[in-house]
Write a protein that holds these residues in place. Structure first.
Motif: not given
Length: 219
Positions: A94-101, A107-113, A163-176
């Motif tokens: 979804l992140i790649h699709s939004m960047k392309e579109a 991405l700023d608006k949905p991230l702000a929401v 301390i956060e020992k795991h990141c469940p959104i790590c792959e998404a955060a890597a591209v955003c």
């Protein structure tokens, strides 16, 4: 159920528990693991070797003041599949699709929401907590429920580590990168203006955990 199946299930359960403990504690030697599970060193080594064959753990030698170096066992990235992934493939797509579109600015608006909704949720959960420590403990509870395996630790200088020992959104955060930037802003907002918080370790920067140093009126 056959005796062999029961034994296999017990081994699988123990190995999953070892994975969970290594995720929580980081590098551990056989002796430390043995004391946690009340198993012999030989039994622990068998489990670790089995996990190593699956590509889930690795080890490195650590020098000790006396005697031979000891092996410290840690998880490999392949072990992340045992922990919440936050629907990473869908999120990244979804992140790649939004960047392309819409471009990066799109991405700023949905991230702000998203950030606003999380703010409201966290502030409600923290409620009438008094003092930074209590706020952090409640924040750790909600982040843990979301898969971050969070905890609070005291430091000798009077500050606290979140301390956060795991990141469940790590792959998404890597591209955003906005996801991580918004996280720091989110913590600042829910903890209050009298709190100073800085990220001192970062999973995406090569760290084992995401760690935030928190200081202020710690009462």
């Amino acid at each position: 159920m056959s005796r062999n199946q029961t034994k296999k299930d017990a081994s699988t359960s123990t190995r999953r528990a070892i994975i969970n403990l290594l995720k929580q504690q980081g590098g551990m030697d056989v002796m430390a693991l043995s004391s946690q599970f009340e198993l012999s060193g030989m039994a622990i080594r068998q489990h670790l070797n089995a996990l190593k064959e699956e590509g889930l753990v690795t080890h490195e030698e650590e020098a000790r003041p006396m005697g031979r170096p000891t092996k410290l066992w840690t998880l490999t990235p392949a072990a992340d599949r045992f922990f919440p992934s936050g629907y990473s493939e869908l999120s990244v797509s979804l992140i790649h699709s939004m960047k392309e579109a819409f471009g990066n600015e799109g991405l700023d608006k949905p991230l702000a929401v998203r950030n606003k909704n999380m703010q409201e949720q966290y502030l409600h959960f923290i409620g009438d907590a008094s003092g930074i420590r209590e706020k952090l403990e409640r924040l750790a509870d909600i982040r843990t429920s979301e898969g971050y395996m969070a905890e609070v630790k005291d430091q000798d200088d009077g500050s606290l580590l979140f301390i956060e020992k795991h990141c469940p959104i790590c792959e998404a955060a890597a591209v955003c990168s906005g996801l991580c930037k918004n996280e720091l802003q989110l913590f600042n907002t829910v903890l209050g203006k009298d709190v100073h918080i800085e990220r001192v370790e970062y999973i995406l920067g090569g760290g084992r955990n995401c760690i935030y140093k928190v200081s202020g009126k710690l009462l």
